[in-house]
Design an enzyme around this catalytic site. Structure first.
Site, PDB file in Angstrom:
ATOM      1  N   GLU A 100       6.470   2.183   9.022  1.00  0.00           N
ATOM      2  CA  GLU A 100       5.773   2.677   7.962  1.00  0.00           C
ATOM      3  C   GLU A 100       4.208   3.151   8.615  1.00  0.00           C
ATOM      4  O   GLU A 100       3.904   2.696   9.427  1.00  0.00           O
ATOM      5  CB  GLU A 100       5.435   1.549   7.032  1.00  0.00           C
ATOM      6  CG  GLU A 100       6.253   1.604   5.588  1.00  0.00           C
ATOM      7  CD  GLU A 100       5.814   2.743   4.691  1.00  0.00           C
ATOM      8  OE1 GLU A 100       5.244   3.891   5.281  1.00  0.00           O
ATOM      9  OE2 GLU A 100       6.145   2.806   3.693  1.00  0.00           O
ATOM     10  N   ASP A 101       3.787   4.077   7.758  1.00  0.00           N
ATOM     11  CA  ASP A 101       2.400   4.436   8.254  1.00  0.00           C
ATOM     12  C   ASP A 101       1.239   3.768   7.770  1.00  0.00           C
ATOM     13  O   ASP A 101       0.425   3.190   8.520  1.00  0.00           O
ATOM     14  CB  ASP A 101       1.943   6.027   7.842  1.00  0.00           C
ATOM     15  CG  ASP A 101       2.426   6.649   6.501  1.00  0.00           C
ATOM     16  OD1 ASP A 101       3.376   5.464   5.969  1.00  0.00           O
ATOM     17  OD2 ASP A 101       1.869   7.143   5.747  1.00  0.00           O
ATOM     18  N   ASP A 104      -0.729  -0.100   1.759  1.00  0.00           N
ATOM     19  CA  ASP A 104      -1.908   0.001   0.826  1.00  0.00           C
ATOM     20  C   ASP A 104      -1.786  -0.858  -0.273  1.00  0.00           C
ATOM     21  O   ASP A 104      -2.399  -1.903   0.082  1.00  0.00           O
ATOM     22  CB  ASP A 104      -1.678   1.673   0.183  1.00  0.00           C
ATOM     23  CG  ASP A 104      -3.065   1.871  -0.515  1.00  0.00           C
ATOM     24  OD1 ASP A 104      -3.541   0.864  -0.827  1.00  0.00           O
ATOM     25  OD2 ASP A 104      -3.487   3.060  -0.776  1.00  0.00           O
ATOM     26  N   PHE A 153      -9.229   5.837   0.898  1.00  0.00           N
ATOM     27  CA  PHE A 153      -8.086   6.807   1.106  1.00  0.00           C
ATOM     28  C   PHE A 153      -8.306   7.282   2.188  1.00  0.00           C
ATOM     29  O   PHE A 153      -9.282   7.888   2.941  1.00  0.00           O
ATOM     30  CB  PHE A 153      -8.277   7.769   0.004  1.00  0.00           C
ATOM     31  CG  PHE A 153      -6.983   8.508  -0.136  1.00  0.00           C
ATOM     32  CD1 PHE A 153      -5.836   7.724  -0.836  1.00  0.00           C
ATOM     33  CD2 PHE A 153      -6.659   9.659   0.397  1.00  0.00           C
ATOM     34  CE1 PHE A 153      -4.773   8.457  -0.974  1.00  0.00           C
ATOM     35  CE2 PHE A 153      -5.564  10.189   0.196  1.00  0.00           C
ATOM     36  CZ  PHE A 153      -4.586   9.665  -0.083  1.00  0.00           C
ATOM     37  N   ARG A 166      -1.667  16.024   7.161  1.00  0.00           N
ATOM     38  CA  ARG A 166      -0.880  15.310   7.840  1.00  0.00           C
ATOM     39  C   ARG A 166      -1.090  15.682   9.575  1.00  0.00           C
ATOM     40  O   ARG A 166      -0.653  14.776  10.364  1.00  0.00           O
ATOM     41  CB  ARG A 166       0.634  15.700   7.695  1.00  0.00           C
ATOM     42  CG  ARG A 166       0.998  15.307   6.273  1.00  0.00           C
ATOM     43  CD  ARG A 166       2.496  15.055   5.818  1.00  0.00           C
ATOM     44  NE  ARG A 166       2.802  15.146   4.471  1.00  0.00           N
ATOM     45  CZ  ARG A 166       3.026  13.828   3.748  1.00  0.00           C
ATOM     46  NH1 ARG A 166       3.000  12.625   4.356  1.00  0.00           N
ATOM     47  NH2 ARG A 166       3.110  14.195   2.487  1.00  0.00           N
TER      48      ARG A 166
HETATM   49  C1  PRP Z   1       2.359   6.491   1.179  1.00  0.00           C
HETATM   50  C2  PRP Z   1       2.748   5.852   2.497  1.00  0.00           C
HETATM   51  C3  PRP Z   1       3.411   4.704   2.283  1.00  0.00           C
HETATM   52  C4  PRP Z   1       2.836   4.222   0.909  1.00  0.00           C
HETATM   53  C5  PRP Z   1       2.258   3.148   0.996  1.00  0.00           C
HETATM   54  O1  PRP Z   1       3.545   7.234   0.856  1.00  0.00           O
HETATM   55  O2  PRP Z   1       3.263   6.777   3.205  1.00  0.00           O
HETATM   56  O3  PRP Z   1       4.799   5.004   2.339  1.00  0.00           O
HETATM   57  O4  PRP Z   1       2.206   5.387   0.281  1.00  0.00           O
HETATM   58  O5  PRP Z   1       1.586   2.686  -0.278  1.00  0.00           O
HETATM   59  P1  PRP Z   1       1.681   1.377  -0.963  1.00  0.00           P
HETATM   60  O6  PRP Z   1       1.619   0.237  -0.026  1.00  0.00           O
HETATM   61  O7  PRP Z   1       0.732   1.170  -2.072  1.00  0.00           O
HETATM   62  O8  PRP Z   1       2.915   1.297  -1.709  1.00  0.00           O
HETATM   63  P2  PRP Z   1       3.437   8.425  -0.272  1.00  0.00           P
HETATM   64  O9  PRP Z   1       3.728   7.817  -1.671  1.00  0.00           O
HETATM   65  O10 PRP Z   1       1.927   8.859  -0.258  1.00  0.00           O
HETATM   66  O11 PRP Z   1       4.515   9.407   0.218  1.00  0.00           O
HETATM   67  P3  PRP Z   1       4.427  10.360   1.585  1.00  0.00           P
HETATM   68  O12 PRP Z   1       4.445   9.176   2.640  1.00  0.00           O
HETATM   69  O13 PRP Z   1       5.581  11.040   1.435  1.00  0.00           O
HETATM   70  O14 PRP Z   1       2.998  11.211   1.622  1.00  0.00           O
END
Ligand code: PRP
Length: 181
Positions: A100-101, A104, A153, A166
């Site tokens: 995961e990136d 949050d 953010f 990105r």
């Molecule tokens: C982001 C990020 C994680 C997630 C983290 O994805 O890449 O997957 O949110 O947030 P959380 O811990 O509050 O659940 P996003 O929904 O922005 O989709 P993307 O990666 O396709 O931009």
């Protein structure tokens, strides 16, 4: 079309990211002792991190991609996690590492781990480049974390704001237009 004015402040440089990923990869290699890994990369945000992490790994691995989305075009999670691409995953008896990136709220990763746990992996672990404080509120064990960050953010290094930024090489704090001082 011109974008709204917003500010980007560098939070983690490309150089620091590279060094940290090398250390994460060494840790993973040491922990798995050459056993083959099934990496499950969470699109879209983790694609850059996964590309760099996998090129540092000595551990043999296969790669699958799933998608998860909860933020839409905003900076706040909608609270609902939409998962895609999980139907064909064959993880029975495999050592699975979710890439995961960012953690949050942690809800996305928690939903993914819940789903993958039901696929009968031999082991299941989570590797995230970034972790925010709120993720600590969930009972979510992140086995490998690159950096603990604050509440801001962030964009860059795969992460977006309304699909932009990105491609930035570092991680930046984003202050949306109108909120900047
Ligand atoms: C982001 C990020 C994680 C997630 C983290 O994805 O890449 O997957 O949110 O947030 P959380 O811990 O509050 O659940 P996003 O929904 O922005 O989709 P993307 O990666 O396709 O931009």
């Amino acid at each position: 079309m011109p974008n709204r004015i917003e500010r980007l402040d560098l939070l983690i440089s490309e150089r620091r990211i590279r060094a940290r990923i090398a250390a994460l990869a060494r840790g993973i290699d040491a922990d798995y002792h050459g056993r083959s890994l099934s990496l499950v990369v969470v699109l879209k945000g983790a694609y850059v991190f996964a590309a760099d992490l996998t090129r540092q790994l000595g551990t043999p691995f296969t790669t699958d991609f799933i998608s998860a989305s909860s933020y839409g075009a905003g900076t706040r999670s909608s609270g609902k996690v939409a998962l895609g691409g999980t139907g064909g995953l064959q993880l029975d008896g495999r050592h699975v590492l979710v890439v995961e990136d960012i953690l949050d709220s942690g809800r996305t990763s928690a939903a993914i781990l819940d789903l993958l746990r039901r696929r009968g992996p031999a082991s299941l672990a989570l590797c995230a480049l970034l972790r925010k404080p709120a993720a600590g509120g969930l009972d979510l064990a992140a086995d490998y974390v690159g950096f603990d960050i604050g509440h801001d953010f962030v964009v860059g290094y795969g992460m977006d704001y309304a699909e932009r930024h990105r491609n930035l090489r570092g991680v930046y704090r984003l202050i949306p237009g109108g909120a900047a001082g």
